[in-house]
Design a protein around this motif. Structure first.
Motif, PDB file in Angstrom:
ATOM      1  N   LEU A   1       0.831  -1.206   0.000  1.00 34.00           N
ATOM      2  CA  LEU A   1       0.000   0.000   0.000  1.00 34.00           C
ATOM      3  C   LEU A   1       0.866   1.257   0.000  1.00 34.00           C
ATOM      4  N   GLN A   2       1.881   1.294   0.850  1.00 30.52           N
ATOM      5  CA  GLN A   2       2.725   2.489   0.968  1.00 30.52           C
ATOM      6  C   GLN A   2       3.615   2.673  -0.262  1.00 30.52           C
ATOM      7  N   GLU A   3       4.158   1.589  -0.772  1.00 34.18           N
ATOM      8  CA  GLU A   3       5.017   1.706  -1.957  1.00 34.18           C
ATOM      9  C   GLU A   3       4.214   2.128  -3.180  1.00 34.18           C
TER      10      GLU A   3
ATOM     11  N   LEU B   1       7.615  15.365  -3.021  1.00 32.20           N
ATOM     12  CA  LEU B   1       8.112  14.565  -1.905  1.00 32.20           C
ATOM     13  C   LEU B   1       8.148  13.077  -2.233  1.00 32.20           C
ATOM     14  N   ALA B   2       7.268  12.636  -3.128  1.00 31.55           N
ATOM     15  CA  ALA B   2       7.285  11.230  -3.527  1.00 31.55           C
ATOM     16  C   ALA B   2       8.598  10.861  -4.210  1.00 31.55           C
TER      17      ALA B   2
ATOM     18  N   CYS C   1      13.787   4.546  -0.694  1.00 28.69           N
ATOM     19  CA  CYS C   1      13.431   3.143  -0.904  1.00 28.69           C
ATOM     20  C   CYS C   1      14.299   2.474  -1.965  1.00 28.69           C
ATOM     21  N   GLY C   2      15.328   3.189  -2.421  1.00 26.69           N
ATOM     22  CA  GLY C   2      16.245   2.604  -3.399  1.00 26.69           C
ATOM     23  C   GLY C   2      15.770   2.709  -4.825  1.00 26.69           C
TER      24      GLY C   2
ATOM     25  N   LYS D   1      18.428   0.864   2.312  1.00 28.29           N
ATOM     26  CA  LYS D   1      17.161   1.338   1.759  1.00 28.29           C
ATOM     27  C   LYS D   1      16.005   0.919   2.652  1.00 28.29           C
ATOM     28  N   LEU D   2      14.923   1.681   2.535  1.00 29.76           N
ATOM     29  CA  LEU D   2      13.749   1.434   3.365  1.00 29.76           C
ATOM     30  C   LEU D   2      12.831   0.382   2.761  1.00 29.76           C
ATOM     31  N   ASP D   3      12.227  -0.426   3.617  1.00 27.05           N
ATOM     32  CA  ASP D   3      11.046  -1.215   3.281  1.00 27.05           C
ATOM     33  C   ASP D   3       9.920  -0.627   4.120  1.00 27.05           C
ATOM     34  N   LEU D   4       9.004   0.043   3.477  1.00 29.72           N
ATOM     35  CA  LEU D   4       8.024   0.847   4.189  1.00 29.72           C
ATOM     36  C   LEU D   4       7.035  -0.003   4.986  1.00 29.72           C
ATOM     37  N   GLY D   5       6.691   0.507   6.168  1.00 28.32           N
ATOM     38  CA  GLY D   5       5.657  -0.114   6.987  1.00 28.32           C
ATOM     39  C   GLY D   5       4.417   0.757   7.035  1.00 28.32           C
TER      40      GLY D   5
END
Length: 536
Positions: free
Chosen positions: A85-87, A159-160, A167-168, A192-196
């Motif tokens: 959903l976040q990605e 911002l996206a 996130c790489g 890199k981030l893995d979004l929660g």
């Protein structure tokens, strides 16, 4: 005020979410000062994240956690879709176009997003904040295209692009090279981030871009205003203007703060001049002509408004800048996310703190004010060039026989053109709302457009002031520079360090650009203040 860490290396700006200043933003953006986040802020971030995790796993209905976004809020999303959903949100909204923002703006954007998250109401993980912090300190600068924000759910689209790099994905500048986001993070040794839950939303939902542009603009506007008053004083000298309009006695009965400050600066800048005229000198010269009949005289008791009303005009501009400054400084230290998480109250605030109207209107006001800097400057330029109004100076300040030489005739067109262009840029962006997102975003601020327009106006005003300063210095050469005030002498020498006297017609485009650059770098103000002390 929050502490600044000090030591053998450069000082560190410590974010608390509530005390960041424009000066600190400029230092981080332009001087690469390192940044850290205070321990209390880290604890607050952790507390709000704990609540988001609890609520997300339990299936509590929270916007952007277990629902779709915008008009699709009516779709409920199962908790196990948290990362997808976040990605999907940040990928779909990375749709800006045009040239990338300058490096200094991007650094300001990252700083303001971090400061917002540091308040502890956004529900992100500590690891997420550390990734952004690492990007800022290691100088991984996302490539953020300038065009595309409507400034309602904040600066979602620009911002996206920054969030994608975390996130790489997308592209970033690192050590002078534009790289894929994954490679830039790898070289900088940032994971890199893995979004929660909620994190994609928290990274892009806010006014960080318009506020970063606005903060840098206000800092530069301070320099522009002081330079404009220096130019006005130099023009007053070479035009033999009266000093009476700057006396404190008159301004004390109309005590607008900006006007009082501007009048004080004009008194300081003109002190010691042998070119200006006192009221007593003017009256003494006129009195013999009072012979009982109507008589026209060459001298005037009062000067034109562009000389006489400098404090009233520049004062209004100063007050407009202060209005914008207050709005930007509050916004810089605000929670501009939605929803906001209040762990102590176990409450979720679904609201609209992302809306940029609080920034857009002040920046539109600032655009008008900065345009007026150019308007009054161009009119003083005209008085110096017009043989009918320039107190005996040669037409267009020609360096030789008029007619054969053109002098400053050509550069006046540039100043006039820039004033006209600035006027067209003054159309307010903040009233240009166009509904979007299926009617969900039915009133938007266009705040980033307001910020970008105002920045263009300021750059144009720097060119206009550069032209006025060059003309005033040329006139000073004709009058005799030894007659200038100490401040006028300092301003003259500052200009002449970069551009010589016009002794024959030449292309002046490079001259104008050189002086505009030293205006931007505050060198003229610095040189004058070494003589006068700090100006207001």
């Amino acid at each position: 005020m929050k502490p600044l860490k000090t030591g053998a290396g450069p000082r560190t700006v410590v974010l608390t979410g509530s005390s960041l200043t424009i000066g600190e933003l400029v230092a981080v953006s332009r001087q690469d000062l390192p940044v850290d986040i205070g321990p209390e802020s880290m604890e607050a971030i952790g507390r709000s994240r704990h609540m988001v995790d609890l609520w997300g796993r339990s299936g509590k209905v929270i916007y952007g956690v277990t629902t779709g976004f915008g008009e699709m809020v009516q779709w409920l999303i199962p908790p196990d879709c948290e990362t997808e959903l976040q990605e999907n949100l940040i990928r779909s909204h990375a749709a800006n176009v045009g040239d990338a923002f300058p490096r200094e703006v991007v650094r300001g954007v990252l700083l303001l997003r971090l400061n917002c998250l540091s308040k502890g109401y956004s529900g992100v993980r500590v690891e997420t904040v550390k990734t952004l912090l690492g990007m800022l300190n290691e100088k991984v600068h996302p490539q953020i295209p300038e065009l595309g924000s409507v400034g309602a759910s904040g600066d979602l689209s620009p911002l996206a692009h920054a969030a994608l790099v975390a996130c790489g994905e997308w592209f970033a500048e690192y050590k002078g090279e534009v790289l894929p986001g994954s490679e830039a993070l790898h070289r900088a040794r940032i994971r890199k981030l893995d979004l929660g839950y909620k994190e994609g939303l928290a990274l892009i939902n806010g006014t960080s871009v318009m506020s970063a542009v606005g903060a840098l603009l206000i800092h530069d506007a301070d320099t522009l205003i002081k330079t404009a008053e220096i130019a006005a004083a130099l023009a007053a000298e070479v035009l033999h203007a009266s000093t009476k309009p700057f006396d404190e006695i008159g301004h004390a009965v109309k005590p607008h703060p900006g006007q009082m400050a501007s009048a004080r600066n004009m008194r300081t800048l003109l002190a010691g001049s042998r070119l200006t005229r006192s009221q007593e000198e003017i009256e003494k010269a006129l009195e013999p002509s009072l012979n009982g009949s109507v008589t026209q005289v060459d001298a005037a008791l009062q000067n034109a408004y562009t000389l006489r009303c400098v404090p009233q005009v520049m004062g209004a501009i100063r007050d407009a800048v202060e209005y914008a400054r207050r709005a930007i400084e509050i916004e810089m230290n605000s929670a501009t996310d939605n929803p906001l998480i209040f762990p102590e109250e176990a409450d979720v605030f679904h609201g609209g703190n992302f809306h940029g109207q609080t920034v857009a209107i002040p920046l539109d006001t600032l655009a008008i004010a900065l345009t007026q800097v150019g308007v009054i400057s161009e009119r003083r330029l005209d008085r110096m060039l017009d043989k009918n109004h320039n107190e005996g100076l040669p037409p267009f300040l020609v360096p030789g026989p008029a007619g054969l030489f053109c002098g400053f005739a050509g550069v006046q067109y540039t100043a006039t053109s820039l004033v006209a262009e600035n006027r067209t840029l003054c159309m307010p962006a903040s009233i240009q709302s166009i509904p979007s997102n299926g009617g969900n975003q039915d009133i938007v601020s266009m705040g980033l457009i307001a910020a970008r327009k105002a920045s263009r106006i300021l750059k144009h005003a720097e060119y206009i002031l550069a032209i006025e300063l060059l003309a005033a210095c040329q006139a000073a050469d004709i009058r005799g520079t030894s007659n200038l005030s100490p401040a006028g002498q300092a301003a003259y020498e500052s200009v002449r360090e970069y551009v010589p006297t016009l002794k024959k017609d030449r292309a002046m485009s490079t001259d104008i650009s050189k002086i505009a650059e030293i205006i931007r770098l505050r060198r003229i103000v610095t040189d004058v203040e070494e003589t006068t002390g700090p100006l207001a």
